[in-house]
Design an enzyme around this catalytic site. Structure first.
Site, PDB file in Angstrom:
ATOM      1  N   ASP A  63       0.851  -1.206   0.000  1.00  9.08           N
ATOM      2  CA  ASP A  63       0.000   0.000   0.000  1.00  9.08           C
ATOM      3  C   ASP A  63       0.880   1.246   0.000  1.00  9.08           C
ATOM      4  O   ASP A  63       1.045   1.900   1.033  1.00  9.08           O
ATOM      5  CB  ASP A  63      -0.908  -0.058   1.247  1.00  9.08           C
ATOM      6  CG  ASP A  63      -1.785   1.167   1.412  1.00  9.08           C
ATOM      7  OD1 ASP A  63      -2.097   1.838   0.416  1.00  9.08           O
ATOM      8  OD2 ASP A  63      -2.163   1.453   2.578  1.00  9.08           O
ATOM      9  N   LYS A  65       0.474   3.607  -2.484  1.00 13.78           N
ATOM     10  CA  LYS A  65      -0.348   4.654  -3.126  1.00 13.78           C
ATOM     11  C   LYS A  65       0.475   5.501  -4.096  1.00 13.78           C
ATOM     12  O   LYS A  65       0.634   6.719  -3.901  1.00 13.78           O
ATOM     13  CB  LYS A  65      -0.986   5.551  -2.060  1.00 13.78           C
ATOM     14  CG  LYS A  65      -1.848   4.816  -1.053  1.00 13.78           C
ATOM     15  CD  LYS A  65      -2.557   5.783  -0.118  1.00 13.78           C
ATOM     16  CE  LYS A  65      -3.426   5.096   0.896  1.00 13.78           C
ATOM     17  NZ  LYS A  65      -2.704   4.407   1.977  1.00 13.78           N
ATOM     18  N   ASP A  68       2.565   9.861  -9.238  1.00  9.80           N
ATOM     19  CA  ASP A  68       3.759  10.536  -9.758  1.00  9.80           C
ATOM     20  C   ASP A  68       3.600  10.731 -11.266  1.00  9.80           C
ATOM     21  O   ASP A  68       2.550  10.419 -11.823  1.00  9.80           O
ATOM     22  CB  ASP A  68       4.996   9.672  -9.430  1.00  9.80           C
ATOM     23  CG  ASP A  68       6.209  10.522  -9.093  1.00  9.80           C
ATOM     24  OD1 ASP A  68       6.512  11.441  -9.880  1.00  9.80           O
ATOM     25  OD2 ASP A  68       6.840  10.276  -8.044  1.00  9.80           O
ATOM     26  N   ILE A  69       4.649  11.195 -11.926  1.00 10.82           N
ATOM     27  CA  ILE A  69       4.582  11.269 -13.391  1.00 10.82           C
ATOM     28  C   ILE A  69       4.519   9.827 -13.910  1.00 10.82           C
ATOM     29  O   ILE A  69       4.984   8.900 -13.231  1.00 10.82           O
ATOM     30  CB  ILE A  69       5.794  12.032 -13.988  1.00 10.82           C
ATOM     31  CG1 ILE A  69       7.116  11.391 -13.552  1.00 10.82           C
ATOM     32  CG2 ILE A  69       5.737  13.506 -13.592  1.00 10.82           C
ATOM     33  CD1 ILE A  69       8.326  11.945 -14.295  1.00 10.82           C
ATOM     34  N   ASN A  71       6.075   7.937 -15.988  1.00 14.73           N
ATOM     35  CA  ASN A  71       7.298   7.144 -16.061  1.00 14.73           C
ATOM     36  C   ASN A  71       7.725   6.633 -14.673  1.00 14.73           C
ATOM     37  O   ASN A  71       8.060   5.461 -14.499  1.00 14.73           O
ATOM     38  CB  ASN A  71       8.411   7.996 -16.692  1.00 14.73           C
ATOM     39  CG  ASN A  71       9.698   7.216 -16.828  1.00 14.73           C
ATOM     40  OD1 ASN A  71       9.742   6.200 -17.519  1.00 14.73           O
ATOM     41  ND2 ASN A  71      10.737   7.666 -16.139  1.00 14.73           N
ATOM     42  N   THR A  72       7.664   7.511 -13.693  1.00 15.76           N
ATOM     43  CA  THR A  72       8.075   7.120 -12.327  1.00 15.76           C
ATOM     44  C   THR A  72       7.084   6.127 -11.718  1.00 15.76           C
ATOM     45  O   THR A  72       7.484   5.137 -11.095  1.00 15.76           O
ATOM     46  CB  THR A  72       8.193   8.373 -11.431  1.00 15.76           C
ATOM     47  OG1 THR A  72       9.077   9.281 -12.080  1.00 15.76           O
ATOM     48  CG2 THR A  72       8.723   8.045 -10.059  1.00 15.76           C
ATOM     49  N   THR A 127     -10.266   7.165   3.421  1.00 18.13           N
ATOM     50  CA  THR A 127     -11.415   6.998   4.331  1.00 18.13           C
ATOM     51  C   THR A 127     -11.339   7.943   5.535  1.00 18.13           C
ATOM     52  O   THR A 127     -12.276   8.047   6.306  1.00 18.13           O
ATOM     53  CB  THR A 127     -11.536   5.530   4.811  1.00 18.13           C
ATOM     54  OG1 THR A 127     -10.222   5.016   5.016  1.00 18.13           O
ATOM     55  CG2 THR A 127     -12.226   4.685   3.785  1.00 18.13           C
ATOM     56  N   ARG A 207      -5.176  -0.685  13.326  1.00 17.96           N
ATOM     57  CA  ARG A 207      -5.053  -0.474  14.768  1.00 17.96           C
ATOM     58  C   ARG A 207      -5.890  -1.395  15.660  1.00 17.96           C
ATOM     59  O   ARG A 207      -5.366  -1.880  16.677  1.00 17.96           O
ATOM     60  CB  ARG A 207      -5.302   1.009  15.095  1.00 17.96           C
ATOM     61  CG  ARG A 207      -4.131   1.872  14.660  1.00 17.96           C
ATOM     62  CD  ARG A 207      -4.497   3.332  14.530  1.00 17.96           C
ATOM     63  NE  ARG A 207      -5.368   3.560  13.390  1.00 17.96           N
ATOM     64  CZ  ARG A 207      -5.779   4.744  12.993  1.00 17.96           C
ATOM     65  NH1 ARG A 207      -5.402   5.816  13.658  1.00 17.96           N
ATOM     66  NH2 ARG A 207      -6.551   4.863  11.933  1.00 17.96           N
TER      67      ARG A 207
HETATM   68  O1  C5P Z   1      -5.771   1.393  11.732  1.00 18.10           O
HETATM   69  P1  C5P Z   1      -6.754   1.410  10.627  1.00 18.10           P
HETATM   70  O2  C5P Z   1      -7.668   0.190  10.625  1.00 18.10           O
HETATM   71  O3  C5P Z   1      -7.519   2.699  10.536  1.00 18.10           O
HETATM   72  O4  C5P Z   1      -5.845   1.256   9.322  1.00 18.10           O
HETATM   73  C1  C5P Z   1      -6.360   1.406   8.031  1.00 18.10           C
HETATM   74  C2  C5P Z   1      -5.213   1.244   7.078  1.00 18.10           C
HETATM   75  O5  C5P Z   1      -5.702   1.390   5.752  1.00 18.10           O
HETATM   76  C3  C5P Z   1      -4.097   2.273   7.234  1.00 18.10           C
HETATM   77  O6  C5P Z   1      -2.883   1.602   6.963  1.00 18.10           O
HETATM   78  C4  C5P Z   1      -4.370   3.308   6.153  1.00 18.10           C
HETATM   79  O7  C5P Z   1      -3.174   3.855   5.632  1.00 18.10           O
HETATM   80  C5  C5P Z   1      -5.028   2.454   5.083  1.00 18.10           C
HETATM   81  N1  C5P Z   1      -5.926   3.164   4.181  1.00 18.10           N
HETATM   82  C6  C5P Z   1      -7.026   3.895   4.603  1.00 18.10           C
HETATM   83  N2  C5P Z   1      -7.824   4.545   3.692  1.00 18.10           N
HETATM   84  C7  C5P Z   1      -7.550   4.433   2.378  1.00 18.10           C
HETATM   85  C8  C5P Z   1      -6.449   3.689   1.949  1.00 18.10           C
HETATM   86  C9  C5P Z   1      -5.653   3.057   2.881  1.00 18.10           C
HETATM   87  O8  C5P Z   1      -7.300   3.980   5.804  1.00 18.10           O
HETATM   88  N3  C5P Z   1      -8.356   5.004   1.503  1.00 18.10           N
END
Ligand code: C5P
Length: 228
Positions: A63, A65, A68-69, A71-72, A127, A207
């Site tokens: 994850d 995410k 970027d441009i 190519n990168t 989210t 978490r």
């Molecule tokens: O601790 P928690 O259950 O909130 O973790 C959710 C995980 O999902 C985190 O690692 C967060 O970076 C990831 N995430 C998110 N919302 C997104 C994409 C990824 O909460 N749209």
């Protein structure tokens, strides 16, 4: 319907060290098969955690995410495929050209290595942020047109995305909490049962599991909720 379209649980290894990540994965695997490696852990320890998880037989969602441009982003996607990540993502707001370049690079790399093509997801809106269903649907449409396999979205939008873009279009939902648990910074949260009802393919939980006194027990409660 019981047992139908049950989402898979992905546990987010949002910790600071390789040792801490290994400890959680060892405690949860094989009850939990999918693990998410995000920017915190990857910045701390790099590909070693991916090699560790793959050697165990676990599935990895990288994850990072990408945004970027073209190519990168394509070069990063190629590296994700090279590491045999089973799933990775890019921000849909990076645009069609970037998304197509990333998809093409990852699929080419997987083919050259004769490994399974990774599932490539587009991030709609985090989210932790508020949004509207229409903007999530528009971003999801762009993801599909660009050749992605699916999107990351909240449970609130999952059902509508499936109806509009088809059952095979993958929806992964973070922001999952058992009834009564604290939201942390998640603004659009839902329960595992609701995620299942809305047709999510994967749910991501961080978490509530990794900070629990007994992560195995907590993951078990979530899996039980999905099995209801
Ligand atoms: O601790 P928690 O259950 O909130 O973790 C959710 C995980 O999902 C985190 O690692 C967060 O970076 C990831 N995430 C998110 N919302 C997104 C994409 C990824 O909460 N749209």
């Amino acid at each position: 319907m019981a047992g139908k379209n049950k989402p898979k649980l992905v546990v987010a290894l949002d910790v600071d060290t390789l040792a801490a990540a290994k400890k959680i994965a060892n405690a949860l695997y094989p009850r939990v098969r999918w693990f998410k490696v995000g920017s915190q852990l990857f910045t701390a320890c790099g590909p070693e955690i991916i090699r560790f998880l793959k050697a165990k037989g676990a599935k990895v969602f990288l994850d990072l995410k990408f945004h970027d441009i073209p190519n990168t982003a394509a070069n990063a996607a190629r590296q994700a495929a090279r590491l045999r990540a089973d799933m990775f993502n890019a921000h849909i707001s990076g645009g069609e050209e970037m998304l197509k370049a990333a998809v093409e690079a990852a699929r080419q790399e997987a083919k050259a290595r004769r490994s399974a093509a990774p599932i490539i997801l587009g991030v709609t809106v985090l989210t932790s942020q508020k949004t509207t269903l229409n903007s999530v649907l528009a971003l999801s449409g762009l993801a599909k047109r660009s050749g992605l396999d699916g999107v990351v979205a909240s449970v609130n939008e999952a059902g509508a995305i499936k109806r509009r873009l088809g059952r095979d279009f993958v929806v992964l939902c973070p922001g999952i909490r058992l009834e009564g648990a604290p939201s942390d910074d998640q603004k659009r949260r839902a329960t595992p049962e609701e995620a299942k009802k809305q047709g999510a393919d994967f749910i991501v939980v961080g978490r509530p599991v990794i900070k629990a006194k007994d992560p195995r027990k907590e993951a078990g409660l979530i899996i039980d909720a999905l099995n209801k």
